[in-house]
Design an enzyme around this catalytic site. Structure first.
Site, PDB file in Angstrom:
ATOM      1  N   GLY A 144      42.116  34.115  42.015  1.00  0.00           N
ATOM      2  CA  GLY A 144      41.657  32.759  41.739  1.00  0.00           C
ATOM      3  C   GLY A 144      40.788  32.721  40.488  1.00  0.00           C
ATOM      4  N   SER A 145      39.762  31.882  40.533  1.00  0.00           N
ATOM      5  CA  SER A 145      38.942  31.662  39.335  1.00  0.00           C
ATOM      6  C   SER A 145      38.076  32.852  38.954  1.00  0.00           C
ATOM      7  CB  SER A 145      38.056  30.434  39.540  1.00  0.00           C
ATOM      8  OG  SER A 145      38.858  29.267  39.645  1.00  0.00           O
ATOM      9  N   THR A 146      37.951  33.869  39.830  1.00  0.00           N
ATOM     10  CA  THR A 146      37.208  35.070  39.431  1.00  0.00           C
ATOM     11  C   THR A 146      37.946  35.823  38.322  1.00  0.00           C
ATOM     12  OG1 THR A 146      38.255  36.466  41.126  1.00  0.00           O
ATOM     13  CG2 THR A 146      36.236  35.302  41.746  1.00  0.00           C
TER      14      THR A 146
END
Length: 652
Positions: free
Chosen positions: A330-332
């Site tokens: 995801g956004s990591t």
């Protein structure tokens, strides 16, 4: 009559008779035969005397291997994690017992013999020679062992014995890390070291998974030997001499037991994983996966009911999610995309991208998580608010192959080398990979999905922790390390290679991460550390596990809370701290936890504070709005243990 022919010489009266030609030949042959016989006797009785003496001795003397004491395992402060303890056990010899079933019935009056244990013992008794002892029960307490000793004369063939067995004092808290030992079985014959003679010892235990298996050669030690006199059928008469073996090496892990305990406590009730690393050394301080399992149950043999319960649990307690879980980051993952674009020169810190809530590609819209959009955002603002549209755009510019190369540089993709089993690869996809794997060409839409850590890209919590340690470190490819000492000596630690990334670009990404968790408006602002000396830089992430249709978007995306547990999004959070001089990196994944800011960030923040303060954090470390609640909870915990606390799993 003589065998040889003699005749007199007529020309010489009184001369002795002469041997005929035939007699001479026979005499010579007899002499040669006798010479060969004496030569053979000399070879057997003189030249090879020692060899044949040894062969004769071996007809009555056997050499039996003695199992060595297994090396023990400790945490970084020397606290025991895997020990050898006295094992009070009961063995049975079939030829002395007579009616085995009747003896077992009598024995069951004194000790508890579960059905699965009795069945296993009977199988071994029938498959082995009548004079070979078979373990019927083990790990008895002293009172029970004494009771068997007192009644042994009335139990033919039953002998109480004292040996060593493996014990894990922390139980499920380190089951995934340590693994467990169990009897060498048929399925183990394919192991690389399966030819070790030690494996022929009845009931010999070996490492089955985790550290116990990965470091099996070090922990096992080498066998001793006992010379025993046996009779013609192999029954032992007496022991002649004994040579003890060399014990296995003790292993010191990098794990901090206190931090490991707290991480598991903080994740209780969730299906989750957390990894905490020291940034400078790469030492893994916590490697926690919930729920867990008790490895002690596997040492003596787990019951079918317990095994089935573990397999059927939807939270997968047998899986070490910290190293084998494969999740879309995801956004990591956005820091990796940003670095790839910065290094390629296709994005700059001051350049902004306009987000109106969606990114149009052909006739398809790639949505931002914020339906109304973020407006104009630059790099720092895009990381801080986790704007998807910004990363769609820079991913399109830089391309998937350069993103993948940067991901591998920061520890994603191939699994890191770690001294345990079940460590799995992640996936940093490329054009060539998709063609080889799926037989399809890479599409631009695939790149946009990778740009926000979705699509084909996968990572484990361990890999995310390595990525974060490298983001917060000094520009080196710090590698995770689980073994600190072997046999009391420091384990070798190779010097990390340089990352080869601009320090200025790393600083830009770090500033965005700092804004996430330490500036108002950041997606993890509510989970910040308030102590100015311990400020944290982090990144939230939410990865979808289901496809959202156009129809669902039109009527409104269903909230995670309204979905079945196994269809909710995964929640992720990564961070390093303190901000100015980073010491620790953390990665937390909560399976089907919903949003990263709501489910994963609070857990990771609390665990990070425990690492930073070496224990319970002071109240000043918490945001002002949390302090009263924290103080009240601590006071309640001191007064009454909260044994009946409601957990998220119970609520579900």
């Amino acid at each position: 009559m003589s065998r040889f022919s003699f005749r007199k010489d007529a020309s010489r009266p009184g001369a002795p008779p002469r041997i005929s030609r035939r007699g001479a030949l026979l005499l010579g042959a007899q002499a040669a035969l006798m010479g060969a016989l004496f030569w053979r006797l000399k070879a057997l009785q003189i030249d090879s005397a020692d060899e044949y003496l040894l062969m004769a001795e071996e007809n009555r003397i056997n050499v039996r291997l003695l199992p060595p004491a297994r090396g023990e395992i400790f945490d970084r402060k020397g606290r025991p994690l895997a020990l050898n303890r006295q094992n009070y056990r009961v063995v049975l010899v079939r030829e002395q017992a007579g009616d085995v079933e009747a003896v077992l019935d009598e024995l069951a009056r004194l000790i508890d013999i579960p059905p699965h244990q009795r069945s296993r013992a009977l199988r071994e008794i029938r498959s082995k020679s009548a004079f070979v002892p078979v373990t019927v029960a083990e790990n008895l307490d002293w009172e029970t062992f004494a009771r068997v000793n007192a009644n042994a004369p009335a139990l033919p063939g039953v002998t109480p014995e004292v040996g060593l067995s493996r014990h894990y004092p922390e139980g499920s808290k380190l089951g995934h890390v340590l693994g467990y030992v169990a009897r060498f079985a048929e399925v183990d014959k394919d192991r690389e070291d399966a030819d070790d003679p030690l494996f022929q010892i009845p009931d010999f235990h070996i490492g089955k998974n985790g550290v116990e298996r990965a470091l099996e050669p070090m922990l096992r030690g080498s066998a001793g030997a006992s010379r025993i006199e046996v009779n013609a059928v192999g029954r032992v008469i007496r022991e002649i001499d004994r040579r003890p073996g060399a014990p296995g090496a003790d292993i010191g892990l990098t794990i901090d037991l206190d931090l490991q305990r707290y991480a598991l406590e903080r994740m209780e009730g969730e299906s989750a994983a957390t990894v905490v690393m020291e940034i400078e050394s790469g030492d893994i301080l916590a490697l926690a996966s919930t729920p867990g399992f008790d490895p002690n149950k596997f040492v003596t043999g787990i019951s079918q009911a317990e095994w089935s319960a573990l397999l059927e649990d939807e939270y997968r307690p047998l899986a070490n999610k910290a190293v084998s879980g494969q999740y879309p980051p995801g956004s990591t993952f956005k820091m990796i995309v940003a670095l790839a674009a910065l290094e390629a020169g296709v994005a700059g810190p001051g350049e902004s991208v306009f987000c109106n809530g969606g990114y149009k590609l052909g006739d398809r819209i790639f949505h931002c998580w914020k339906r109304g959009g973020h407006g104009h955002v630059n790099l720092k603002e895009a990381i801080k608010s986790s704007c998807d549209v910004y990363f769609y755009e820079i991913a399109r510019r830089v391309g998937v192959d350069r993103i993948s190369e940067m991901a591998v540089r920061f520890g994603l993709g191939p699994a890191p080398a770690l001294e345990m089993t079940a460590v799995r690869d992640g996936l940093a996809p490329t054009r060539a990979w998709k063609l080889a794997r799926h037989g399809e060409s890479w599409q631009l839409g695939d790149t946009l999905n990778v740009g926000i850590g979705q699509g084909y890209v996968l990572s484990s919590p361990l890999q995310l922790a390595v990525m974060t340690a490298r983001l917060g470190g000094d520009g080196r490819m710090v590698a995770p390390r689980l073994v600190r000492t072997v046999g009391g000596r420091p384990a070798p630690a190779p010097e990390p290679a340089p990352l080869g990334v601009s320090a200025a670009h790393l600083r830009l990404v770090r500033e965005g991460m700092f804004a996430v968790s330490s500036e108002p408006g950041g997606t993890a602002w509510r989970s910040r550390i308030a102590d100015e000396a311990m400020l944290m830089a982090g990144k939230t992430g939410t990865s979808q596990v289901r496809r959202i249709t156009m129809a669902e978007r039109a009527r409104g995306v269903t909230r995670n809370e309204d979905l079945p547990w196994n269809r909710r999004d995964h929640a992720l959070f990564v961070a390093f701290a303190p901000w100015e001089q980073p010491r620790y990196a953390i990665a937390t994944v909560v399976e089907h936890g919903g949003g990263g800011s709501r489910a994963a960030a609070p857990i990771a923040r609390d665990i990070m504070m425990r690492a930073l303060y070496g224990g319970e954090p002071p109240l000043r470390a918490y945001p002002p709005e949390e302090r009263r609640e924290i103080e009240e909870r601590r006071e309640q915990e001191r007064l009454t243990p909260d044994d009946a606390a409601e957990t998220p799993r119970n609520r579900a």
